[in-house]
Design a protein around this motif. Structure first.
Motif, PDB file in Angstrom:
ATOM      1  N   LEU A 194     -18.668  32.368  44.033  1.00  0.00           N
ATOM      2  CA  LEU A 194     -19.964  33.166  43.575  1.00  0.00           C
ATOM      3  C   LEU A 194     -20.471  32.646  42.401  1.00  0.00           C
ATOM      4  O   LEU A 194     -21.617  32.661  42.382  1.00  0.00           O
ATOM      5  N   GLY A 195     -19.792  32.497  41.437  1.00  0.00           N
ATOM      6  CA  GLY A 195     -20.173  31.890  40.144  1.00  0.00           C
ATOM      7  C   GLY A 195     -21.036  30.574  40.223  1.00  0.00           C
ATOM      8  O   GLY A 195     -22.131  30.576  39.630  1.00  0.00           O
ATOM      9  N   ARG A 196     -20.732  29.837  41.182  1.00  0.00           N
ATOM     10  CA  ARG A 196     -21.228  28.712  41.498  1.00  0.00           C
ATOM     11  C   ARG A 196     -22.650  28.857  42.077  1.00  0.00           C
ATOM     12  O   ARG A 196     -23.768  28.215  41.670  1.00  0.00           O
ATOM     13  N   VAL A 197     -22.778  29.860  43.005  1.00  0.00           N
ATOM     14  CA  VAL A 197     -24.155  29.921  43.837  1.00  0.00           C
ATOM     15  C   VAL A 197     -25.052  30.587  42.760  1.00  0.00           C
ATOM     16  O   VAL A 197     -26.125  30.077  42.663  1.00  0.00           O
ATOM     17  N   ARG A 198     -24.565  31.581  41.978  1.00  0.00           N
ATOM     18  CA  ARG A 198     -25.368  32.099  41.143  1.00  0.00           C
ATOM     19  C   ARG A 198     -25.722  31.193  39.831  1.00  0.00           C
ATOM     20  O   ARG A 198     -26.939  31.310  39.644  1.00  0.00           O
ATOM     21  N   THR A 199     -25.021  30.394  39.608  1.00  0.00           N
ATOM     22  CA  THR A 199     -25.377  29.073  38.486  1.00  0.00           C
ATOM     23  C   THR A 199     -26.684  28.340  39.043  1.00  0.00           C
ATOM     24  O   THR A 199     -27.614  27.912  38.367  1.00  0.00           O
ATOM     25  N   ILE A 200     -26.465  27.904  40.500  1.00  0.00           N
ATOM     26  CA  ILE A 200     -27.406  27.179  40.791  1.00  0.00           C
ATOM     27  C   ILE A 200     -28.963  27.812  41.016  1.00  0.00           C
ATOM     28  O   ILE A 200     -29.787  27.117  40.585  1.00  0.00           O
ATOM     29  N   LEU A 201     -28.682  29.000  41.226  1.00  0.00           N
ATOM     30  CA  LEU A 201     -29.957  29.778  41.448  1.00  0.00           C
ATOM     31  C   LEU A 201     -30.459  29.978  39.887  1.00  0.00           C
ATOM     32  O   LEU A 201     -31.794  29.801  39.942  1.00  0.00           O
ATOM     33  N   LEU A 202     -29.868  30.329  39.005  1.00  0.00           N
ATOM     34  CA  LEU A 202     -30.095  30.545  37.418  1.00  0.00           C
ATOM     35  C   LEU A 202     -30.790  29.337  37.101  1.00  0.00           C
ATOM     36  O   LEU A 202     -31.689  28.948  36.387  1.00  0.00           O
ATOM     37  N   GLU A 203     -30.144  28.047  37.282  1.00  0.00           N
ATOM     38  CA  GLU A 203     -30.843  26.682  37.002  1.00  0.00           C
ATOM     39  C   GLU A 203     -32.025  26.333  37.667  1.00  0.00           C
ATOM     40  O   GLU A 203     -32.901  25.470  36.969  1.00  0.00           O
ATOM     41  N   LEU A 204     -31.925  26.597  38.950  1.00  0.00           N
ATOM     42  CA  LEU A 204     -33.345  26.203  39.830  1.00  0.00           C
ATOM     43  C   LEU A 204     -34.366  27.214  39.031  1.00  0.00           C
ATOM     44  O   LEU A 204     -35.688  26.650  38.930  1.00  0.00           O
ATOM     45  N   GLU A 205     -34.093  28.152  38.821  1.00  0.00           N
ATOM     46  CA  GLU A 205     -35.002  29.063  38.085  1.00  0.00           C
ATOM     47  C   GLU A 205     -35.512  28.481  36.737  1.00  0.00           C
ATOM     48  O   GLU A 205     -36.696  28.571  36.434  1.00  0.00           O
ATOM     49  N   ARG A 206     -34.772  28.069  35.638  1.00  0.00           N
ATOM     50  CA  ARG A 206     -35.012  27.293  34.585  1.00  0.00           C
ATOM     51  C   ARG A 206     -35.832  26.087  34.825  1.00  0.00           C
ATOM     52  O   ARG A 206     -36.579  25.905  34.000  1.00  0.00           O
ATOM     53  N   VAL A 207     -35.350  25.480  36.022  1.00  0.00           N
ATOM     54  CA  VAL A 207     -36.136  23.999  36.114  1.00  0.00           C
ATOM     55  C   VAL A 207     -37.736  24.269  36.364  1.00  0.00           C
ATOM     56  O   VAL A 207     -38.539  23.912  35.728  1.00  0.00           O
ATOM     57  N   TRP A 208     -37.950  25.240  37.336  1.00  0.00           N
ATOM     58  CA  TRP A 208     -39.381  25.553  37.576  1.00  0.00           C
ATOM     59  C   TRP A 208     -40.100  26.166  36.327  1.00  0.00           C
ATOM     60  O   TRP A 208     -41.178  25.760  36.039  1.00  0.00           O
ATOM     61  N   SER A 209     -39.251  26.954  35.608  1.00  0.00           N
ATOM     62  CA  SER A 209     -39.824  27.645  34.469  1.00  0.00           C
ATOM     63  C   SER A 209     -40.195  26.839  33.417  1.00  0.00           C
ATOM     64  O   SER A 209     -41.230  26.834  32.664  1.00  0.00           O
ATOM     65  N   HIS A 210     -39.282  25.886  33.139  1.00  0.00           N
ATOM     66  CA  HIS A 210     -39.471  24.951  31.914  1.00  0.00           C
ATOM     67  C   HIS A 210     -40.379  23.835  32.417  1.00  0.00           C
ATOM     68  O   HIS A 210     -41.238  23.468  31.327  1.00  0.00           O
ATOM     69  N   LEU A 211     -40.445  23.283  33.405  1.00  0.00           N
ATOM     70  CA  LEU A 211     -41.536  22.531  33.803  1.00  0.00           C
ATOM     71  C   LEU A 211     -42.946  23.201  33.496  1.00  0.00           C
ATOM     72  O   LEU A 211     -43.917  22.644  33.218  1.00  0.00           O
ATOM     73  N   ASN A 212     -42.932  24.345  33.877  1.00  0.00           N
ATOM     74  CA  ASN A 212     -44.176  25.363  33.817  1.00  0.00           C
ATOM     75  C   ASN A 212     -44.626  25.409  32.511  1.00  0.00           C
ATOM     76  O   ASN A 212     -45.864  25.244  32.272  1.00  0.00           O
TER      77      ASN A 212
END
Lengths: 460, 159
Positions: A194-212
C-alpha cells in the motif's frame, strides 16, 4: 493553562518543530501540532479560559496565520498576539488587516482578487516607494468554501471527498495525509505494498507539478519557448496520470483503508517508458534554460529568503530547501516507500528565485529515480493492516510538491467531528509576502511563480 | 534556445493541429470564483502546444475591458460574487459568459451553504457550459472554438 507556552518552548528547544494549530470547536479547545525530527507528531491541547489563551507567535512566528484563522472562524482570542489582524474575515476596513507603513511618499498598489492571467483569486496589497516594495499584505480566502466545517458529521470515508476537493494540485498529498490519519485513528496501518502504491501516486503528482512550476517561472520571465516546452511536458505527465489511473490529476486514486489502483504489466511498461522519455526531455530542456543568460539574469538575488528567515517563518518544501534547510517529510514517512530518502538542496542555497527553480529540477530528478525503482512491477488492490489501538484524534504529515502538509482527524465512532488540513501552501504564503519585500514590484509575479503556491488549499 | 525552438517545432509537427480559420479571435477574461485549482491548471495547458488556443485566435486577456468572454470557474463563493459582477460590468458588449467545470455548473459542489452563492447561472446569464472535473485542455479548446463558431458575426471580431 499556564505551562502551555512553556511546553511548546521546551518542545522547540528539544528539536520539535511547529506543524500547525487549530481550534477544535467554537471557543476552543485549541490543539498545536508539533513534529519531531524522526517524524513523530505530538498534539498539545489547550482549553482557553473564557475564550482566550496565550499566543505562541513570539515563540513561533509561523503560527501567526493559524492563530488568526482560529480567531476568525472559531472565536478564540490569543493574548499577546497584538494586533490580531483579520485573515479569513474580509472586514472592509483597511486598518484591520494591513500593517501600517509610514515614511516619505509611500503609496499602495492593490492587485486582485482577479488577476491578469489564469491565476487563482486572491488580493495583494503592496506598500511601495517608487517601484520598491516596502511591505506586502496578502489577503486570501476569497475561495473559502468552508470545506472543513462542511465535512463535520460525515463518515470517515466520505470525509475524503472534502479533503480531495480542497485542491487539485495537492489532491494525492491531501488524500494520503487524510487516509493515513484515519487509518491511525482506526488502528490500521499501511503495509509495504500500500505504501508503494501511494508513493507512486505522490511522485506522479510531484512530477507534473514540478514540470508545471518550471514552465511557470519561464512564463514569469517572458521566456515563451521554455514555458511552452515545459507546458508540453506537463501535459504529457497529466496524460500519463490519466492512462494509469483514469484521471489527469489522479482524483479518486487514494482511498482510506487500502487502494483499488490496478496497474497491469502493460501499464507498467508504458509508465516506465514514458517516465524515461519525460526524464530525458526535461533534462534536455533544463540545459537550455541554464545556458540562457538573459533568462538566468532575471532569477538571481530576486525574492531572497535566507535559511534563518525561512526557519522563523515556517517555510517548507522546495522553498525551505532552496535556502539550504535539508528537511523533507519523505525521509520520515514509514507508511510510504521512501526508505533511505535523503533530501537534496541546490548548489547555491541562497533562497532566491534561481535556487527555488534549481530545487524543482533537482527534485524532479529524484522523483524520476524513485519512480524508476518502485514502478517496477504490477500494482494490485491492497488493504491496510491491523496495527493496534484505535484513537479518537490522529494526525499525519505528507510532503506535497509545495512542502509539509498536516492532516488531523477527530472522530466519534465512524463520524468526523473535525478535520483540519494545513498544506505546504498555507505554511508558505507568509514567506511569499516576506520574499517580496525590498524587490521591485514588476518582479513580484516572478517571485510568486517561484513558490507557485495554491490558493485553493490555503483557503479551503 | 535553439534546441528549445527545434524541440517545439518537432512537437508541433507531431501534434499536427488543424490550420486555423483566418481573421477570427476571442478575447477571454478568466475569473476564478472558488475552484479547486484544477480548472485553472487545465486552462493553462489549453495554451500548451497540444491544444494551442492562441493558434486559433483565442487568448487570455489582462482586463475585462479587452474581453469578449468571461470564463468562470468554481462554485461562486460569497466573497467572489462582487468581484465577478464587477468584471462583468466592466466588459464591453456584446459579451458572453462561459461556465467552466462541474463546480461552475453547480454539480457536486462541496462546502458550507453560507459560504457559497451557487452556480454561475444564479449570478450571470451563461452562454456556454463546459462540464468536467476538471475539463481537459482539449475539451476546453473544443468548447471555446464552438463558441467562436456559434457567434460568428455577432461578436466584435479583431485580428
Amino acid at each position: 493553562m499556564t505551562g502551555y507556552s512553556e511546553r511548546v518552548a521546551e518542545a522547540l528547544e528539544n528539536g520539535w518543530s511547529f506543524a500547525g494549530l487549530y481550534a477544535v470547536a467554537a471557543g476552543g479547545p485549541v490543539r498545536v501540532a508539533l513534529a519531531s525530527e524522526t517524524g513523530d507528531i505530538r498534539l498539545e491541547t489547550v482549553e482557553p479560559g473564557s475564550g482566550a489563551m496565550p499566543s505562541i507567535v513570539d515563540l513561533v512566528a509561523a503560527a501567526g496565520w493559524d492563530e488568526r484563522e482560529a480567531h476568525d472562524l472559531y472565536g478564540v482570542r490569543f493574548d499577546g498576539h497584538e494586533p490580531l489582524r483579520a485573515l479569513v474575515n474580509h472586514d472592509p476596513d483597511f486598518e484591520t488587516w494591513t500593517v501600517p507603513v509610514r515614511g516619505r511618499d509611500p503609496y499602495q498598489v492593490a492587485v486582485g482578487p482577479i488577476h491578469a492571467g489564469v491565476i487563482e483569486s486572491g488580493h495583494f496589497r503592496f506598500q511601495l516607494v517608487g517601484e520598491k516594495i516596502l511591505h506586502l499584505d496578502a489577503r486570501l480566502f476569497y475561495k473559502h468554501r468552508g470545506l472543513e466545517r462542511a465535512a463535520e458529521g460525515s463518515t470517515l470515508e466520505e470525509g475524503a471527498r472534502y479533503v480531495a476537493r480542497a485542491c487539485a494540485a495537492c489532491a494525492v498529498t491531501n488524500g494520503v495525509a487524510y487516509a493515513q490519519a484515519v487509518e491511525t485513528a482506526r488502528g490500521l496501518r499501511a503495509g509495504a505494498e500500500l505504501g508503494r502504491v501511494r508513493t507512486i501516486l505522490l511522485e506522479l503528482e510531484r512530477v507534473w507539478s514540478h514540470l508545471n512550476d518550471i514552465s511557470a517561472v519561464c512564463a514569469g520571465t517572458g521566456l515563451a519557448a521554455g514555458a511552452q516546452r515545459f507546458a508540453g511536458l506537463t501535459e504529457r505527465a497529466r496524460r500519463l496520470n490519466a492512462r494509469l489511473t483514469g484521471h489527469r490529476f489522479l482524483f479518486g486514486s487514494v482511498r482510506v483503508g487500502g487502494s483499488n489502483v490496478t496497474l497491469d504489466a502493460d501499464a507498467i511498461t508504458f509508465a516506465q517508458e514514458e517516465l524515461g522519455r519525460l526524464r530525458a526531455e526535461a533534462a534536455s530542456g533544463w540545459r537550455e534554460l541554464v545556458f540562457n543568460r538573459s533568462f538566468e539574469d532575471r532569477l538571481s538575488n530576486v525574492g531572497v529568503v535566507r535559511a534563518k528567515d525561512a526557519r522563523r517563518l515556517g517555510a517548507t518544501g522546495p522553498a525551505a530547501r532552496a535556502a539550504g534547510i535539508a528537511v523533507d517529510v519523505r525521509s520520515t514517512s514509514p507508511g510510504l516507500a521512501y526508505e533511505g530518502f535523503v533530501p537534496v538542496v541546490p548548489s547555491r542555497t541562497v533562497g532566491d528565485v534561481q535556487a527555488r527553480l534549481e530545487q524543482r529540477h533537482l527534485e524532479l530528478g529524484q522523483s524520476f529515480g524513485l519512480l524508476e525503482a518502485i514502478v517496477a512491477r504490477p500494482v494490485r488492490p491492497v488493504a491496510a493492516m491491523n496495527a493496534g489501538t484505535e484513537q479518537l484524534v490522529a494526525a499525519s504529515r505528507v510532503e506535497s510538491p509545495r512542502g509539509a502538509t498536516l492532516c488531523v482527524v477527530e472522530r466519534e465512532g465512524d463520524r468526523l467531528t473535525r478535520v483540519h488540513l494545513r498544506t505546504g501552501s498555507y505554511a508558505n504564503w507568509p514567506v511569499v509576502a516576506f520574499a517580496a519585500v525590498g524587490n521591485m514590484l514588476p518582479d513580484f509575479p516572478l517571485i510568486n511563480k517561484s513558490f507557485e503556491l495554491c490558493y485553493a488549499c490555503a483557503d479551503r | 534556445m535553439l534546441t528549445l525552438l527545434k524541440d517545439l517545432r518537432r512537437l508541433r509537427r507531431e501534434i499536427a493541429l488543424p490550420r486555423p480559420d483566418r481573421g477570427r479571435s476571442l478575447a477571454v477574461r478568466h475569473v476564478d470564483c472558488g475552484s479547486c485549482n484544477g480548472c485553472e491548471h487545465e486552462l493553462i495547458l489549453a495554451s500548451s502546444p497540444y491544444a494551442d488556443l492562441q493558434r486559433f485566435g483565442i487568448g487570455i486577456v489582462a482586463s475585462p475591458r479587452h474581453a469578449d468572454v468571461l470564463l468562470v470557474t468554481g462554485p461562486v463563493t460569497i466573497r467572489m460574487r462582487e468581484p465577478l459582477l464587477a468584471a462583468w460590468a466592466a466588459m464591453p458588449e456584446p459579451r458572453r459568459v462561459v461556465a467552466l467545470g462541474d463546480c461552475a455548473l453547480g454539480h457536486n459542489v462541496l462546502g458550507m451553504p453560507d459560504e457559497i452563492v451557487g452556480p454561475i447561472e444564479s449570478v450571470l446569464p451563461v452562454d456556454l457550459r463546459i462540464p468536467g472535473c476538471p475539463p481537459a485542455p482539449d475539451e476546453i479548446a473544443a468548447g471555446l472554438l464552438a463558441l467562436l463558431d456559434s457567434t460568428r458575426g455577432s461578436l466584435p471580431i479583431s485580428s
